[in-house]
Scaffold this motif. Structure first.
Motif, mmCIF file in Angstrom:
data_model
loop_
_atom_site.group_PDB
_atom_site.id
_atom_site.type_symbol
_atom_site.label_atom_id
_atom_site.label_comp_id
_atom_site.label_asym_id
_atom_site.label_seq_id
_atom_site.Cartn_x
_atom_site.Cartn_y
_atom_site.Cartn_z
ATOM 1 N N THR A 31 0.855 -1.184 0.000
ATOM 2 C CA THR A 31 0.000 0.000 0.000
ATOM 3 C C THR A 31 0.893 1.237 0.000
ATOM 4 O OG1 THR A 31 -0.074 0.188 2.395
ATOM 5 C CG2 THR A 31 -1.799 -1.118 1.385
ATOM 6 N N GLY A 32 0.283 2.392 -0.113
ATOM 7 C CA GLY A 32 1.054 3.632 -0.086
ATOM 8 C C GLY A 32 1.659 3.948 -1.443
ATOM 9 N N SER A 33 2.336 5.102 -1.522
ATOM 10 C CA SER A 33 2.805 5.555 -2.833
ATOM 11 C C SER A 33 3.830 4.615 -3.434
ATOM 12 C CB SER A 33 3.379 6.972 -2.712
ATOM 13 O OG SER A 33 4.217 7.069 -1.596
ATOM 14 N N ALA A 34 4.613 3.915 -2.589
ATOM 15 C CA ALA A 34 5.613 2.997 -3.123
ATOM 16 C C ALA A 34 4.977 1.770 -3.775
ATOM 17 C CB ALA A 34 6.581 2.568 -2.033
ATOM 18 N N ALA A 43 -5.370 -5.049 0.661
ATOM 19 C CA ALA A 43 -4.149 -4.539 0.035
ATOM 20 C C ALA A 43 -3.775 -5.385 -1.175
ATOM 21 C CB ALA A 43 -3.008 -4.521 1.048
ATOM 22 N N ASN A 61 -4.887 7.468 4.019
ATOM 23 C CA ASN A 61 -3.863 8.300 3.389
ATOM 24 C C ASN A 61 -2.824 7.512 2.600
ATOM 25 O OD1 ASN A 61 -4.005 11.185 3.420
ATOM 26 N ND2 ASN A 61 -4.291 10.973 5.629
ATOM 27 N N ALA A 62 -2.529 6.288 3.045
ATOM 28 C CA ALA A 62 -1.602 5.451 2.290
ATOM 29 C C ALA A 62 -2.188 5.154 0.913
ATOM 30 C CB ALA A 62 -1.316 4.160 3.039
ATOM 31 N N ASP A 63 -3.499 4.910 0.856
ATOM 32 C CA ASP A 63 -4.126 4.609 -0.428
ATOM 33 C C ASP A 63 -4.357 5.856 -1.269
ATOM 34 O OD1 ASP A 63 -4.090 1.914 -0.229
ATOM 35 O OD2 ASP A 63 -6.098 1.722 0.609
ATOM 36 N N ALA A 74 -2.250 8.315 -1.307
ATOM 37 C CA ALA A 74 -0.921 8.555 -1.875
ATOM 38 C C ALA A 74 -0.668 7.658 -3.082
ATOM 39 C CB ALA A 74 0.148 8.318 -0.812
ATOM 40 N N ALA A 75 -1.252 6.468 -3.068
ATOM 41 C CA ALA A 75 -1.056 5.536 -4.171
ATOM 42 C C ALA A 75 -2.079 5.749 -5.281
ATOM 43 C CB ALA A 75 -1.146 4.102 -3.653
ATOM 44 N N LYS A 77 -5.253 5.085 -5.169
ATOM 45 C CA LYS A 77 -6.167 3.944 -5.278
ATOM 46 C C LYS A 77 -7.589 4.281 -4.862
ATOM 47 C CE LYS A 77 -2.623 0.506 -5.120
ATOM 48 N NZ LYS A 77 -1.810 -0.416 -4.361
ATOM 49 N N GLU A 129 0.555 8.797 5.651
ATOM 50 C CA GLU A 129 0.871 7.592 4.880
ATOM 51 C C GLU A 129 1.751 6.632 5.684
ATOM 52 O OE1 GLU A 129 2.882 8.294 1.182
ATOM 53 O OE2 GLU A 129 3.062 6.152 0.789
#
Lengths: 304, 451
Positions: free
Chosen positions: A60-63, B82, B103-105, B107-108, B110, B404
């Protein structure tokens, strides 16, 4: 692979290049589907996991969408990670304790004791030992959980109250794995022992060798190749063992039974660090390969 | 040979079939996939979504709602979600989401922002208080989910156990020491009762971080995970060690559950369905929803709970102002940015979170409702006298720094917590290890504030 080494059909009218092409076709055709399937299902994931081991990829997250190549950062982190070192030591203890010593020795002893016994005894013992082997890992874990739990069988038999899975987690998973995996070694050794010529053993007995000397100087040298092959197989199996420990202790308490496969799972799928998890997997792969190389080398030395 | 080839071809076709687009089937009708969590003792969200599916499908012909449950606890749900979100093909269109992961998603990329739909939805401005609207706000200021629940946390205690141990009822602890003293008294007077329970092991995941650790840390003077002024994560410090010391005291003095129970994924079920009804537990540090285990909507109702169970706020460390501490989080219904039919997906979220369905969910789960009209409904408070108390805790509550990096920080807190629970590390060692691991978790030493 015997097909590949078979001589090309003696067709004199075609030029040699054509015959060699047909030779290639002869082994490629039957192997083709297997190669395609392997390439399709395995090559991709393997190459991908090797690649992500060098990135900061996460779940998950930007990475997770914009992962970056980080070189060997995952590996330097790995070798400075006390939790990884801990898991590595535990894996070593687990492999030596449950496979090399436990399953291997117990399997050999059971196979030796079964020699010359009646059919009835053999089938009962075989049945019981193999039953432990055929139950799925999770079922075996559930059995051991209820055996070792605080209100479990062991405590009621001993009349004590002890949280075995928390006071001696490594011992618990090692015992459970010995219990489950001994059947394989026993079968290998039963087969190997049946190949030991009876007259040789009898001759040694006539010459005055006791049972201990007969085992050490006749039987074991004769089955040494089976021993090596067995050790290699169970080492690799135990090295990658996951389900049993996961279901029994979850790697806990704390990190007290967290072997490397469990640590890898936790990093990759609980903390979503798939790049780091893949790096651990890669190191595991190398260690497994090293082990098999050593065993193979030993077998080769024996052959020469 | 021929058979092998045929087999391979079959497999290939099957593989090709997996990748096919399922958003729109042959007859032209659309399908929306909704992912959520269910447990044998927690069927409440499933009930709400099943109702919403019926209502939605009746009103929108040509759209089918496919409800995909994930069996298991929160941690299992996070992992499953995930993994499904890794690819647009497998990502669900609408899903239940824990606010700390939003916030993690975001940032991605999604999650889909909902602002344009919310602007046209009268309920949003009329029924959702401003504090609740922030629950799923991204770093970019957009809203990424409609709250289905919010929560606060406090102490639950058994009045009979307290009376038998000679402790005062009602109980109003003013400091951590008061809590420990009560637990010690129970241990001394009633040896077969678990004096105190909290979540403190990795298997309980975010529950350990939030219900366990943060309820302590945010009750210490100046205790926080993230320094808002300097925009940096705080690397341990005295407050962190103090919070861990409380946990350490609980387990070293055997005031908590046995290790086997502390590591049991079903600890909450044991405490609420077995120990409390049988007067085998003194105090539990847990969420506002705890009473749902005893209400008539529960799988194991316990009618006498209203007389037997008391509740009070978790005190600050030494009784510092405001005297009590609470943490708040909550869950939202969110929309995937990969959803092909976004308008339909939004319409389903609006139906699922309308008054009727929100009430169904709140009554079952015992979660505090985010909607004003549900809160005002007599049915909401009728069966649960604890609701008003926990709603009022909002005045002292704290929110997690849901950036994130938060899930990774939370994972490190769980490591520290479990280490002091088992006793493998002292609170000081665990704090030092947390401080050491923090820079990797938050993306560099420049984002960490040494203490």
């Amino acid at each position: 692979m015997t097909v590949a080494t078979a001589p090309a059909p003696p067709v004199t009218s075609t030029p040699p290049s054509g015959s060699s092409r047909r030779g290639v076709l002869r082994w490629l055709l039957p192997l083709g589907p297997a190669i395609v399937l392997l390439a399709l299902f395995l090559a991709g994931p393997i190459l991908w996991s090797v690649y992500v081991a060098f990135t900061n990829e996460t779940l998950t997250g930007s990475a997770s969408v914009n992962s970056e190549f980080v070189g060997v950062a995952n590996f330097t982190r790995l070798f400075n990670d006390p939790n990884f070192i801990n898991s590595f030591v535990l894996t070593f203890v687990f492999v030596i304790g449950s496979a090399v010593i436990g399953q291997n020795t117990l399997g050999l002893i059971i196979a030796l004791l079964q020699r010359g016994r009646g059919r009835m005894t053999r089938s009962v013992v075989n049945g019981v030992v193999i039953a432990a082997w055929v139950v799925p890992e999770v079922v075996a874990a559930a059995c051991w959980f209820s055996f070792l739990a605080e209100e479990g069988t062991l405590n009621s038999v001993l009349g004590i109250s002890q949280e075995w899975l928390y006071t001696a987690p490594m011992l618990a998973v090692i015992l459970a794995n010995v219990w489950r995996g001994t059947a394989f070694s026993m079968l290998v050794y039963s087969a190997a022992l049946s190949e030991v010529p009876k007259d040789l053993v009898e001759a040694a007995a006539v010459d005055g060798a006791g049972p201990g000397r007969r085992l050490l100087h006749i039987t074991l040298p004769l089955i040494r190749r089976s021993i090596m092959a067995n050790l290699m197989l169970i080492t690799l199996q135990t090295l990658a063992s996951f389900g049993l420990i996961y279901a029994l202790t979850g790697g806990g308490p704390g990190t007290a039974s967290q072997t490397t496969p469990l640590y890898m799972y936790e990093q990759a799928f609980r903390y979503f660090e798939i790049g780091y998890g893949s790096a651990i997997a890669l190191v595991m792969l190398v260690i497994g390969a090293l082990f098999s190389l050593i065993y193979l080398r030993l077998i080769k030395v024996e052959d020469a | 040979m021929r058979r092998t080839l045929a087999g391979s071809l079959l497999l290939l076709t099957a593989v090709a079939g997996c990748g096919a687009d399922t958003e729109q089937n042959a007859s032209g009708s659309k399908e929306l996939e909704v992912l959520y969590k269910v447990e044998p003792t927690w069927p409440h969200l499933e009930k709400m979504l099943t109702d919403a599916k019926k209502q939605y499908e009746a009103a929108h012909s040509g759209v089918t709602i496919k409800l995909t449950p994930v069996q298991g606890n929160n941690e299992a749900y996070y992992t499953k979600l995930a993994l499904l979100n890794r690819s647009p093909d497998s990502a669900p269109d609408v899903y239940l989401h824990d606010t700390f992961q939003v916030n993690a998603d975001v940032a991605a990329g999604k999650l889909a922002p909902l602002d344009e739909y919310l602007a046209k939805w009268p309920d949003w401005n009329e029924q959702f208080p401003d504090s609740v609207k922030q629950a799923a706000k991204g770093g970019d200021g957009k809203i990424y989910g409609v709250p289905i629940s919010t929560d606060t946390r406090g102490l639950w205690y058994h009045k009979d156990v307290f009376a038998k141990a000679g402790l005062p009822v009602p109980w109003e602890p003013k400091t951590w020491n008061d809590v420990l003293t009560a637990a010690r008294t129970i241990k001394k007077k009633l040896p077969d009762v678990v004096p105190f329970t909290m979540y403190s092991t990795k298997i309980h995941g975010e529950a350990s971080t939030m219900q366990g650790f943060e309820m302590l840390l945010y009750g210490t003077p100046g205790g926080t995970l993230y320094d808002e002024a300097q925009k940096k994560w705080v690397a341990g410090g005295k407050q962190f060690t103090d919070a861990l010391t409380f946990v350490n005291t609980i387990y070293r003095e055997k005031l908590g559950p046995k290790q086997a129970d502390a590591h049991n994924a079903k600890l909450a079920d044991k405490a609420n369905y077995e120990w409390f009804p049988n007067a085998k537990l003194g105090i539990a540090l847990d969420g506002a929803w705890t009473a749902a285990a005893w209400k008539p909507t529960s799988t194991k109702p316990w009618a006498e709970w209203k007389d037997k169970i008391g509740w009070t706020s978790m005190p600050t460390q030494n009784g510092e102002e405001p005297g009590a501490v609470s943490m708040s989080g909550g869950w939202v219904m969110a929309m995937s940015s990969y959803a092909k039919n976004k308008q339909e997906a939004w319409d389903f979220i609006a139906v699922a979170t309308n008054k009727e369905n929100s009430l169904t969910y709140a009554l079952g789960s015992g979660d505090l409702t985010p909607r004003k009209d549900v809160a005002a409904d007599p049915k909401y408070t009728a069966d649960n006298p604890s609701v008003k108390f926990f709603t009022d805790l909002a005045s002292v509550t704290h929110y997690r720094p849901a950036f994130e990096a938060y899930p990774k920080v939370s994972a490190q807190i769980q490591e520290a917590l479990e280490a002091v629970t088992t006793g493998s590390q002292t609170p000081e060692e665990a704090t030092a290890n947390y401080a050491k691991a923090l820079p990797t978790a938050v993306g560099g030493p420049d984002k960490v504030l040494a203490r």
